[in-house]
Design an enzyme around this catalytic site. Structure first.
Site, short mmCIF file in Angstrom:
data_model
loop_
_atom_site.label_atom_id
_atom_site.label_comp_id
_atom_site.label_asym_id
_atom_site.label_seq_id
_atom_site.Cartn_x
_atom_site.Cartn_y
_atom_site.Cartn_z
N SER A 58 8.54 -2.36 -19.36
CA SER A 58 8.17 -1.06 -19.91
C SER A 58 8.89 -0.81 -21.23
O SER A 58 10.02 -1.29 -21.44
CB SER A 58 8.60 0.02 -18.90
OG SER A 58 8.59 1.29 -19.49
N LEU A 69 0.81 -1.22 0.00
CA LEU A 69 0.00 0.00 0.00
C LEU A 69 0.85 1.28 0.00
O LEU A 69 0.33 2.34 0.35
CB LEU A 69 -1.00 0.01 1.17
CG LEU A 69 -2.00 -1.15 1.18
CD1 LEU A 69 -2.97 -1.01 2.36
CD2 LEU A 69 -2.80 -1.22 -0.13
N TYR A 103 14.82 4.21 -12.69
CA TYR A 103 13.58 3.45 -12.87
C TYR A 103 13.71 2.52 -14.09
O TYR A 103 13.48 1.32 -14.01
CB TYR A 103 12.37 4.40 -13.06
CG TYR A 103 11.16 3.66 -13.56
CD1 TYR A 103 10.44 2.82 -12.71
CD2 TYR A 103 10.78 3.73 -14.90
CE1 TYR A 103 9.35 2.09 -13.19
CE2 TYR A 103 9.70 3.00 -15.38
CZ TYR A 103 8.99 2.19 -14.53
OH TYR A 103 7.93 1.45 -15.00
N LYS A 115 14.00 -1.74 -14.52
CA LYS A 115 13.16 -2.62 -15.36
C LYS A 115 14.05 -3.51 -16.23
O LYS A 115 13.80 -4.72 -16.36
CB LYS A 115 12.23 -1.78 -16.24
CG LYS A 115 11.12 -1.08 -15.47
CD LYS A 115 10.08 -2.08 -15.00
CE LYS A 115 9.15 -1.51 -13.95
NZ LYS A 115 8.34 -2.49 -13.28
P1 NAD Z 1 1.04 1.80 -9.08
O1 NAD Z 1 2.02 2.59 -8.29
O2 NAD Z 1 -0.35 2.30 -9.19
O3 NAD Z 1 0.99 0.30 -8.55
C1 NAD Z 1 2.09 -0.34 -7.99
C2 NAD Z 1 1.60 -1.04 -6.72
O4 NAD Z 1 2.70 -1.75 -6.14
C3 NAD Z 1 1.08 -0.08 -5.66
O5 NAD Z 1 -0.18 -0.50 -5.21
C4 NAD Z 1 2.12 -0.15 -4.54
O6 NAD Z 1 1.55 0.06 -3.28
C5 NAD Z 1 2.68 -1.55 -4.74
N1 NAD Z 1 4.06 -1.72 -4.28
C6 NAD Z 1 5.15 -0.96 -4.57
N2 NAD Z 1 6.24 -1.45 -3.95
C7 NAD Z 1 5.84 -2.56 -3.27
C8 NAD Z 1 6.51 -3.50 -2.45
N3 NAD Z 1 7.82 -3.38 -2.20
N4 NAD Z 1 5.81 -4.50 -1.91
C9 NAD Z 1 4.48 -4.62 -2.15
N5 NAD Z 1 3.79 -3.77 -2.92
C10 NAD Z 1 4.47 -2.74 -3.47
O7 NAD Z 1 1.68 1.63 -10.55
P2 NAD Z 1 1.03 1.05 -11.89
O8 NAD Z 1 0.92 2.17 -12.85
O9 NAD Z 1 -0.14 0.22 -11.59
O10 NAD Z 1 2.24 0.15 -12.39
C11 NAD Z 1 2.30 -1.23 -12.11
C12 NAD Z 1 3.59 -1.79 -12.67
O11 NAD Z 1 3.65 -1.55 -14.08
C13 NAD Z 1 4.85 -1.16 -12.08
O12 NAD Z 1 5.82 -2.16 -11.93
C14 NAD Z 1 5.27 -0.16 -13.14
O13 NAD Z 1 6.65 0.09 -13.10
C15 NAD Z 1 4.87 -0.89 -14.40
N6 NAD Z 1 4.64 0.00 -15.53
C16 NAD Z 1 3.75 1.03 -15.40
C17 NAD Z 1 3.55 1.90 -16.47
C18 NAD Z 1 2.61 3.07 -16.34
O14 NAD Z 1 2.68 3.97 -17.18
N7 NAD Z 1 1.71 3.12 -15.38
C19 NAD Z 1 4.23 1.69 -17.68
C20 NAD Z 1 5.13 0.62 -17.77
C21 NAD Z 1 5.32 -0.24 -16.69
C1 WQD Z 2 3.65 11.67 -22.04
C2 WQD Z 2 3.90 12.92 -22.84
C3 WQD Z 2 5.45 14.46 -21.83
C4 WQD Z 2 3.04 15.59 -18.40
C5 WQD Z 2 6.56 7.73 -18.57
C6 WQD Z 2 7.79 6.94 -18.21
C7 WQD Z 2 7.69 5.58 -18.76
C8 WQD Z 2 6.41 5.08 -18.25
C9 WQD Z 2 5.20 5.81 -18.55
C10 WQD Z 2 6.71 3.20 -17.01
C11 WQD Z 2 5.38 13.34 -22.86
C12 WQD Z 2 4.08 15.06 -21.94
C13 WQD Z 2 3.48 14.99 -19.56
C14 WQD Z 2 2.75 16.99 -18.40
C15 WQD Z 2 3.33 17.06 -20.73
N1 WQD Z 2 6.18 4.12 -17.54
N2 WQD Z 2 3.62 15.72 -20.71
N3 WQD Z 2 2.90 17.66 -19.58
O1 WQD Z 2 7.09 10.12 -20.48
O2 WQD Z 2 5.98 8.63 -22.19
O3 WQD Z 2 6.46 7.76 -19.98
O4 WQD Z 2 5.40 7.10 -18.05
O5 WQD Z 2 7.42 2.37 -17.30
O6 WQD Z 2 8.80 4.86 -18.33
O7 WQD Z 2 8.93 7.57 -18.76
O8 WQD Z 2 4.66 9.40 -20.22
O9 WQD Z 2 2.63 10.49 -19.37
O10 WQD Z 2 4.88 11.20 -18.45
O11 WQD Z 2 4.27 11.80 -20.76
O12 WQD Z 2 3.46 17.74 -21.76
O13 WQD Z 2 2.40 17.58 -17.38
O14 WQD Z 2 3.21 14.01 -22.21
O15 WQD Z 2 6.44 15.41 -22.13
O16 WQD Z 2 5.63 13.85 -24.13
P1 WQD Z 2 6.13 9.06 -20.79
P2 WQD Z 2 4.06 10.73 -19.60
#
Ligand code: NAD
Ligand code: WQD
Length: 337
Positions: free
Chosen positions: A124, A33, A149, A153
């Site tokens: 990612s 959480l 980050y 990954k």
């Molecule tokens: P989120 O932060 O909403 O969910 C992550 C969850 O993991 C949270 O509920 C947090 O409480 C839990 N958590 C974190 N560390 C923990 C630990 N040590 N032990 C137990 N629980 C833990 O994020 P999300 O957007 O749902 O992302 C989920 C996964 O997908 C992450 O690994 C993130 O890196 C990956 N991911 C997300 C995106 C994105 O854009 N949202 C894109 C690519 C990859």
């Molecule tokens: C999208 C576009 C910003 C906010 C990131 C991580 C990536 C990932 C997903 C996990 C970009 C623009 C954003 C704002 C803006 N997840 N922007 N004003 O950067 O593609 O990816 O989140 O693995 O690793 O890097 O996504 O939603 O942050 O941005 O103009 O206030 O929106 O510059 O072009 P991004 P984002």
């Protein structure tokens, strides 16, 4: 199947738990959480109308994990738990490597001790690095990541590959997400970032609902169709369904890698205009400087997931906007209501 979902109280995890439960799987959520919420799990139960087990536990807590594996016969783990704020990771690299990399090591040790060798990992598009040509293809090498980050990954991908190479009982699916947005169509669960949103869609939604004055668009001088960055946004429910399909890939040992995206690049300006067209709500914005580390444009070649898993996105940009707004307008303060 009985599936452990680490991070199942978070954004993507909660949506995936809904799809798993609706497909008849039993789910045990493990979450500490730190960024997720109890309320998200309660609402998931409301949507699916059945119980979902929840254990508050950190994935770095080996004893805690052992207790969960002892209590439940788990068939596979879907591993979402991790920290995900790119900017924060630059200032707190140790926290990110500890949570994301060390956490995965502890999880895998606990899995092996319990005889569970099937894992789906939330990777990612960031692992392709900054030099890869678009669209990104799974056959490309991992590139040079530009923040802890992203590096965490890439490191976890390598750890899981080495594990599968060392012991053929392991089957691993590495799912490389592009930019998930949107919310469950019920409006009951959605993205609820703590503090100022780092990502575009929740920022737009919070401006629209009056929590923030205006959006700053980071750069309008990129070599793209309208000067703003392009990304591959996909609906979080489609992404959740991708995990269901990826369970199939775990039937064979070894490692499989899939991009989960739409294959289309959409610009920041197109995102803002599309939100207003679909919802009727204006989003005031101004152009600011480029955000360090942003790439001009990238999107997926998602044909492998379609070919091998039968997965393709079904929801379009209008659905993403409408569902984001249904969630945000019904829950202006997120789960803190
Ligand atoms: P989120 O932060 O909403 O969910 C992550 C969850 O993991 C949270 O509920 C947090 O409480 C839990 N958590 C974190 N560390 C923990 C630990 N040590 N032990 C137990 N629980 C833990 O994020 P999300 O957007 O749902 O992302 C989920 C996964 O997908 C992450 O690994 C993130 O890196 C990956 N991911 C997300 C995106 C994105 O854009 N949202 C894109 C690519 C990859
Ligand atoms: C999208 C576009 C910003 C906010 C990131 C991580 C990536 C990932 C997903 C996990 C970009 C623009 C954003 C704002 C803006 N997840 N922007 N004003 O950067 O593609 O990816 O989140 O693995 O690793 O890097 O996504 O939603 O942050 O941005 O103009 O206030 O929106 O510059 O072009 P991004 P984002």
């Amino acid at each position: 199947m009985r599936i452990m979902v680490t991070g199942g109280a978070g954004y993507i995890g909660s949506h995936t738990v809904v799809e798993l439960a609706e497909a008849g799987h039993e789910v045990v959520v493990v979450d500490n959480l730190c960024n997720g919420s109890h309320e998200a799990v309660r609402r998931v139960k409301r949507i699916v109308g059945k119980p979902v087990q929840f254990v508050e536990c950190d994935i770095r807590d080996r004893q805690g994990l052992d207790a969960v594996f002892n209590q439940h016969t788990i068939d596979a783990v879907i591993h979402f738990a991790g920290l995900k704020a790119v900017g924060e990771s630059v200032g707190k690299p140790l926290a990110y490597y500890d949570n994301n990399v060390n956490g995965t090591l502890v999880l895998c040790e606990a899995m092996a001790a319990a005889g569970v060798y099937r894992i789906i990992f939330s990777s990612s598009a960031t692992v392709y690095g900054s030099e890869a040509p678009v669209p990104y293809l799974e056959s490309m090498h991992r590139g040079t990541t530009s923040n802890p980050y992203g590096t965490s990954k890439a490191m976890v991908e390598k750890v899981l590959e080495d594990l599968a190479a060392a012991d053929e009982r392991w089957s691993v699916a590495l799912l490389r997400y592009f930019n998930p947005i949107g919310a469950h169509p019920s409006g009951l669960i959605g993205e609820d970032p703590q503090g100022v949103p780092n990502n575009l869609m929740p920022f737009i939604a919070q401006v629209a609902v009056g929590r923030r004055d205006e959006l700053t668009i980071f750069g309008n001088d990129y070599p793209t169709k309208d000067g703003t960055c392009e990304r591959d946004y996909l609906h979080v429910v489609d992404l959740a369904v991708g995990h269901l399909k990826a369970l199939k890939a775990l039937e064979v040992p070894g490692v499989s890698v899939y991009n989960l995206g739409t294959g289309q690049g959409v610009s920041v300006l197109e995102m803002v205009n599309s939100f207003t067209r679909v919802t009727g709500v204006e989003v005031p914005y101004r152009f600011g400087g480029r955000r360090p580390g942003d790439l001009p444009a990238f999107w997926a070649d998602a044909s492998k997931a379609e070919r091998e898993l039968g997965w393709t996105t079904e929801k379009n940009l209008d659905d993403m906007m409408a569902d984001t707004w249904r969630w945000q307008s019904a829950n202006p303060q997120g789960y803190a209501e």
